[in-house]
Every structure is written in structure tokens, then in C-alpha cells.
Design a protein around this motif. Sequence first.
Motif, mmCIF file in Angstrom:
data_model
loop_
_atom_site.group_PDB
_atom_site.id
_atom_site.type_symbol
_atom_site.label_atom_id
_atom_site.label_comp_id
_atom_site.label_asym_id
_atom_site.label_seq_id
_atom_site.Cartn_x
_atom_site.Cartn_y
_atom_site.Cartn_z
ATOM 1 N N PHE A 1 1.278 19.242 -4.518
ATOM 2 C CA PHE A 1 0.518 18.006 -4.328
ATOM 3 C C PHE A 1 0.511 17.197 -5.627
ATOM 4 N N GLY A 2 0.156 17.857 -6.721
ATOM 5 C CA GLY A 2 0.087 17.169 -8.005
ATOM 6 C C GLY A 2 1.412 16.591 -8.441
ATOM 7 N N ASN A 3 2.497 17.334 -8.222
ATOM 8 C CA ASN A 3 3.822 16.852 -8.614
ATOM 9 C C ASN A 3 4.217 15.606 -7.827
ATOM 10 N N ASN A 4 3.911 15.595 -6.528
ATOM 11 C CA ASN A 4 4.259 14.435 -5.712
ATOM 12 C C ASN A 4 3.414 13.222 -6.081
ATOM 13 N N TYR A 5 2.149 13.449 -6.379
ATOM 14 C CA TYR A 5 1.299 12.343 -6.834
ATOM 15 C C TYR A 5 1.861 11.758 -8.137
ATOM 16 N N ASP A 6 2.161 12.627 -9.088
ATOM 17 C CA ASP A 6 2.675 12.160 -10.370
ATOM 18 C C ASP A 6 4.013 11.449 -10.214
ATOM 19 N N LEU A 7 4.877 11.996 -9.352
ATOM 20 C CA LEU A 7 6.202 11.419 -9.170
ATOM 21 C C LEU A 7 6.129 10.007 -8.606
ATOM 22 N N PHE A 8 5.328 9.821 -7.541
ATOM 23 C CA PHE A 8 5.296 8.529 -6.863
ATOM 24 C C PHE A 8 4.303 7.551 -7.480
ATOM 25 N N VAL A 9 3.082 8.007 -7.720
ATOM 26 C CA VAL A 9 2.032 7.089 -8.168
ATOM 27 C C VAL A 9 2.194 6.738 -9.641
ATOM 28 N N LEU B 1 0.848 -1.187 0.000
ATOM 29 C CA LEU B 1 0.000 0.000 0.000
ATOM 30 C C LEU B 1 0.883 1.235 0.000
ATOM 31 N N MET B 2 0.345 2.342 -0.543
ATOM 32 C CA MET B 2 1.005 3.633 -0.455
ATOM 33 C C MET B 2 0.074 4.609 0.254
ATOM 34 N N VAL B 3 0.650 5.487 1.071
ATOM 35 C CA VAL B 3 -0.116 6.500 1.801
ATOM 36 C C VAL B 3 0.458 7.869 1.463
ATOM 37 N N MET B 4 -0.315 8.689 0.769
ATOM 38 C CA MET B 4 0.110 10.059 0.484
ATOM 39 C C MET B 4 -0.384 10.966 1.601
ATOM 40 N N VAL B 5 0.512 11.800 2.127
ATOM 41 C CA VAL B 5 0.171 12.694 3.241
ATOM 42 C C VAL B 5 0.322 14.138 2.792
ATOM 43 N N HIS B 6 -0.727 14.927 3.027
ATOM 44 C CA HIS B 6 -0.704 16.346 2.652
ATOM 45 C C HIS B 6 -1.681 17.085 3.551
ATOM 46 N N ARG B 7 -1.288 18.294 3.980
ATOM 47 C CA ARG B 7 -2.167 19.075 4.851
ATOM 48 C C ARG B 7 -3.409 19.532 4.110
ATOM 49 N N CYS B 8 -4.519 19.559 4.826
ATOM 50 C CA CYS B 8 -5.760 19.993 4.194
ATOM 51 C C CYS B 8 -5.640 21.453 3.775
ATOM 52 N N VAL C 1 0.298 0.133 -7.422
ATOM 53 C CA VAL C 1 0.096 -0.088 -5.989
ATOM 54 C C VAL C 1 -1.100 0.741 -5.521
ATOM 55 N N PRO C 2 -2.017 0.176 -4.715
ATOM 56 C CA PRO C 2 -3.135 0.969 -4.202
ATOM 57 C C PRO C 2 -2.641 2.119 -3.328
ATOM 58 N N VAL C 3 -3.350 3.255 -3.391
ATOM 59 C CA VAL C 3 -2.933 4.464 -2.666
ATOM 60 C C VAL C 3 -4.116 5.020 -1.877
ATOM 61 N N ILE C 4 -3.869 5.401 -0.631
ATOM 62 C CA ILE C 4 -4.848 6.167 0.128
ATOM 63 C C ILE C 4 -4.260 7.545 0.418
ATOM 64 N N PHE C 5 -5.123 8.514 0.616
ATOM 65 C CA PHE C 5 -4.716 9.893 0.880
ATOM 66 C C PHE C 5 -5.093 10.248 2.311
ATOM 67 N N VAL C 6 -4.099 10.572 3.126
ATOM 68 C CA VAL C 6 -4.326 11.029 4.494
ATOM 69 C C VAL C 6 -4.104 12.538 4.516
ATOM 70 N N THR C 7 -5.171 13.283 4.744
ATOM 71 C CA THR C 7 -5.049 14.732 4.834
ATOM 72 C C THR C 7 -4.984 15.124 6.305
ATOM 73 N N THR C 8 -3.932 15.822 6.672
ATOM 74 C CA THR C 8 -3.691 16.190 8.067
ATOM 75 C C THR C 8 -4.147 17.631 8.323
ATOM 76 N N GLY C 9 -4.120 18.040 9.584
ATOM 77 C CA GLY C 9 -4.440 19.427 9.930
ATOM 78 C C GLY C 9 -5.920 19.752 9.877
ATOM 79 N N CYS C 10 -6.785 18.764 10.125
ATOM 80 C CA CYS C 10 -8.233 18.979 10.031
ATOM 81 C C CYS C 10 -8.861 19.404 11.357
ATOM 82 N N GLU C 11 -8.041 19.841 12.321
ATOM 83 C CA GLU C 11 -8.587 20.166 13.645
ATOM 84 C C GLU C 11 -9.538 21.350 13.641
ATOM 85 N N ASN C 12 -9.422 22.215 12.654
ATOM 86 C CA ASN C 12 -10.303 23.390 12.602
ATOM 87 C C ASN C 12 -11.526 23.183 11.702
#
Length: 261
Positions: free
Chosen positions: A113-121, A99-106, A129-140
Motif C-alpha cells: 500500500f505504502g509503495n503504491n501511494y508513494d509511487l503515484f501520489v 482526481l485520483m482514486v487509490m483502491v486497496h482491500r480493507c 492532484v487530490p486523492v481519495i481512498f476507496v477501500t474494498t472488501g468491507c462486506e464483513n
Amino acid sequence: MSASTLRPKRVLVFGACGQGKTSLLNELLGTHMETSSGAVGCTFKTTTCEPHVPPGGGAPVVFIDTAGLNEADHGTVPGREAVKNLLEFLRSNREGFNLMVMVHRCGRLDSLFGNNYDLFVKGLVNNSVPVIFVTTGCENEENLDSWPRANNVGAMGWHFEDVVGTTFARSPNARVDAEFAKMRLESAQRVWNAVNVHARAAPVDFVTSGGGFKSIVRRVYNFISTIFNLPKWADGVLTALLIRLGFSSDEAVDLARKLGD
């Protein structure tokens, strides 16, 4: 069968520095790795974590924390380091990933974001490889689901098996941090659930499916060459290319030999 006898699942965690990868892993693993607000020339720099059994049991998970492209990345020197890190990354991860997990702040999903997705995925694993997206910084946000619901990343051209809203925020104020602690716990549970659901039973051999080492290096190099202002691929001759990047002849021959050039 005990967890110790099960084959570990390998999960690649990637994204730009300062997006919350380390905070995510600290919460999942109960570790205290030092976080980073950003770095230059660290693309493909990798830290492999110790195997960790998920809260619900099952096969242990090995997280491979890998730095992506950063806003400050440019020029031949960080580019040369990126190429060197890439070659070492490929040598160290021949087993593949479940699995792959992409991490990026909301927030706004920009070119970083797009460049990193294109580079890795697209570039590195060629969509294998299956990919999930974890968006961080959602406390607000209103709740952890608010940002994923309001942002249909699939409609923007990026495919993920799941989008998980999280926060790993901390506060020096004890009362505030008590609330954050509940959100951190819920966030970690959400990520573990997504990993359990979407990780393949066996790691995907992205090197073979991607055409072999040199095909991947060429594909990724062609992508990052414009970002780092690197010389163009020299007819696929890796040794000559490495020398043009500033490696000594001995270094270039050694690195190329490791890739079978």
C-alpha cells in the motif's frame, strides 16, 4: 448545458492488481470487464474507460484504470515493462487528472500500500492532484463506515481527501447476493458522491507542475529501481538508460525522442 458539451473529468484509478479496481469500475459504469487476481510486470499498464455521466448528471467522467506495483514484481524484465508502460502513460495523459482514486482491500495497510501511494501520489504527480481512498472488501465489517473509522490513515502519513468503505462482493447464493446487491449499490453511490465532491473543476497538469516529462521519469525511476533491481539512473541520459534496461538502440532512441530527450 448538456452533459455531452461539458468537458469530461479525468479520474485516475490506481492500485495493485487484485485489490478491486475492476470490480469498482464495473459497478460504477455498468460494465463487465474481466477481473484479475494479480499480474507480474504490469505496473503502469492502463485501460481508459468510455466517458460516463454520473447518476446525478453533470460533466461526464473518464476513468483511467492503471495498475500499480504488485507483490510479485521484481527483476529487470518486469522493470523494463514498467518503464515502457510509464513512458506511454505519460504520453497518453498529458491532459492531466481532476482526481485520483487509490483502491486497496480493507485490512492491514502494508508496504505494498505504502509503495503504491508513494509511487503515484508523491512520485508521479508530486502531490499535485487530490486523492481519495476507496477501500474494498468491507462486506464483513459491521457497516461500510467501520473500517475507515477504525483506521486513521492520515495519522499513518498518507493524505486523502476522503476514505470510502465499499464492497462489490457477489455470491452464487441468490439470497446472500440480494443482500450484497444492496451493499454494492450503496458503495457505488458513495464513490460517485466522493468523485463529485473532490474532483477538481479542471484537470491538473501534473507533468508541467512536476517539472516536465524527464523530471517525472527520473523521480519515478529512482523509486522503482530498487524494487525491480534496475541499473541506477545514468546521469539523466534517458537513451543510455533505456539501452542498459535491454531496449534496442532504435527502441531507446524512439522512446527518448517521444520524451524530448
